[in-house]
Design a protein around this motif. Structure first.
Motif, mmCIF file in Angstrom:
data_model
loop_
_atom_site.group_PDB
_atom_site.id
_atom_site.type_symbol
_atom_site.label_atom_id
_atom_site.label_comp_id
_atom_site.label_asym_id
_atom_site.label_seq_id
_atom_site.Cartn_x
_atom_site.Cartn_y
_atom_site.Cartn_z
ATOM 1 N N ASP A 6 9.408 1.133 2.579
ATOM 2 C CA ASP A 6 8.433 0.055 2.706
ATOM 3 C C ASP A 6 9.110 -1.218 2.223
ATOM 4 O OD1 ASP A 6 5.860 -0.802 3.344
ATOM 5 O OD2 ASP A 6 5.098 -0.505 1.316
ATOM 6 N N THR A 26 8.709 0.514 7.219
ATOM 7 C CA THR A 26 7.474 -0.255 7.407
ATOM 8 C C THR A 26 7.649 -1.599 6.728
ATOM 9 O OG1 THR A 26 6.503 0.785 5.437
ATOM 10 C CG2 THR A 26 5.873 1.714 7.568
ATOM 11 N N THR A 27 7.149 -2.642 7.394
ATOM 12 C CA THR A 27 7.174 -3.972 6.787
ATOM 13 C C THR A 27 5.737 -4.494 6.805
ATOM 14 O OG1 THR A 27 7.453 -5.167 8.870
ATOM 15 C CG2 THR A 27 9.463 -4.388 7.803
ATOM 16 N N ASN A 28 5.518 -5.590 6.111
ATOM 17 C CA ASN A 28 4.241 -6.301 6.230
ATOM 18 C C ASN A 28 4.518 -7.772 5.920
ATOM 19 O OD1 ASN A 28 3.948 -6.823 3.381
ATOM 20 N ND2 ASN A 28 3.194 -4.734 3.087
ATOM 21 N N LEU A 31 5.929 -8.475 2.436
ATOM 22 C CA LEU A 31 7.308 -8.006 2.220
ATOM 23 C C LEU A 31 8.309 -8.946 2.894
ATOM 24 C CD1 LEU A 31 6.767 -4.150 2.725
ATOM 25 C CD2 LEU A 31 7.311 -5.320 0.578
ATOM 26 N N LYS A 83 2.073 -2.960 13.892
ATOM 27 C CA LYS A 83 1.119 -2.707 12.801
ATOM 28 C C LYS A 83 -0.098 -3.606 12.998
ATOM 29 C CE LYS A 83 2.099 -1.651 8.032
ATOM 30 N NZ LYS A 83 2.880 -2.103 6.890
ATOM 31 N N ARG A 132 -3.403 1.081 -3.823
ATOM 32 C CA ARG A 132 -4.456 0.056 -3.961
ATOM 33 C C ARG A 132 -5.816 0.695 -4.215
ATOM 34 N NH1 ARG A 132 -2.971 -4.912 0.194
ATOM 35 N NH2 ARG A 132 -0.721 -4.713 -0.014
ATOM 36 N N ALA A 163 0.729 5.247 2.487
ATOM 37 C CA ALA A 163 1.291 3.924 2.164
ATOM 38 C C ALA A 163 0.785 3.462 0.801
ATOM 39 C CB ALA A 163 0.883 2.931 3.244
ATOM 40 N N SER A 164 1.364 2.335 0.342
ATOM 41 C CA SER A 164 1.045 1.796 -0.981
ATOM 42 C C SER A 164 1.356 2.846 -2.059
ATOM 43 C CB SER A 164 -0.427 1.360 -1.031
ATOM 44 O OG SER A 164 -0.740 0.712 -2.216
ATOM 45 N N ARG A 166 3.141 4.303 -5.231
ATOM 46 C CA ARG A 166 3.587 3.622 -6.455
ATOM 47 C C ARG A 166 4.486 4.490 -7.320
ATOM 48 N NH1 ARG A 166 -0.798 -0.168 -7.002
ATOM 49 N NH2 ARG A 166 -0.637 -1.225 -4.994
ATOM 50 N N THR A 183 5.601 6.179 3.208
ATOM 51 C CA THR A 183 6.453 5.002 3.164
ATOM 52 C C THR A 183 6.544 4.542 1.719
ATOM 53 O OG1 THR A 183 6.992 2.877 4.143
ATOM 54 C CG2 THR A 183 4.631 3.263 3.759
#
Ligand code: E4P
Length: 215
Positions: A6, A26-28, A31, A83, A132, A163-164, A166, A183
């Motif tokens: 990620d 994965t990107t956002n 990021l 996405k 989250r 995802a997310s 930690r 990710t």
């Protein structure tokens, strides 16, 4: 379980790739912003560097805008997955794009019903954000378990992409539940391999080896 990184940082992606266990990226928008580089530069380099799926996120929030952006994003390469956020227009865009053969990763998923709608719209991946959810005292991995069960009940082909993430315990839970993909941020990938007993054990082997007579 497939392991994605990620990140939009090409140095992190390269390092993770060199470990030999990376299946995708994965990107956002956050990021990409963190890299200080343009989206175009990041996207070009990442897609070229990685053979597996690379998720690139739209920033439009209306269906037509998302579809238009998606059609541009897939020009970066054949491994691009678009996405799309799980809002009403995002769902419509997911349906349109999946019918045109464009792979969609539905992002910002926080509930099993969002995941059900995503699969019905034809998404290739659903991304529940476990960290989250944990942050607001809602068990993120419990939501993942519910999604996996629902998808199995109706034989949806949408892959569950945790995802997310930690910490390594999120991954233990994801793999135990049979999630398709996780990710993982670069710093957590490093922690997956590290174990103090491995380091102590290796040091002892190498120290003892010095006492083995030659010949
Ligand atoms: C998913 O694809 C997102 O990029 C990501 O996992 C978000 O994680 P965060 O909650 O650490 O920002």
């Amino acid at each position: 379980m497939k392991l994605f990184i990620d990140s939009a940082d090409v140095n992190e992606i390269r390092e993770a790739q060199e470990m030999g266990v990376l299946d995708g990226v994965t990107t956002n928008p956050s990021l990409v912003a963190k890299t200080g580089r343009s989206f175009d530069e990041c996207a070009r380099e990442i897609v070229e560097m990685v053979d597996g799926p690379v998720s690139l996120e739209v920033v439009a929030t209306d269906c037509d805008g998302m579809v238009r952006e998606a059609e541009q994003l897939v020009n970066y390469g054949p491994n691009v997955v678009v996405k799309i956020p799980l809002i009403r227009d995002g769902l419509k865009a997911t349906k349109t794009l999946s019918e045109r053969g464009i792979k969609v990763n539905n992002t910002l998923c926080f509930s099993p019903m969002q995941a059900l709608l995503s699969a019905k719209a034809g998404s290739s991946y659903i991304s529940p954000f476990v960290g989250r959810l944990d942050d607001i005292s809602h068990d993120g991995m419990e939501v993942v378990a519910q999604i996996i069960e629902i998808y199995a009940n109706y034989v949806f082909e949408t892959e569950v992409l945790v995802a997310s993430v930690r910490n390594p315990l999120h991954l233990v839970a994801a793999a135990t539940m049979g999630a398709d993909v996780a990710t993982v941020p670069f710093n957590v990938i490093g922690r997956l391999l590290k174990h103090p007993l491995t380091e102590i054990g290796l040091k002892r082997f190498l120290d003892d080896w010095k006492n083995v007579p030659e010949g």
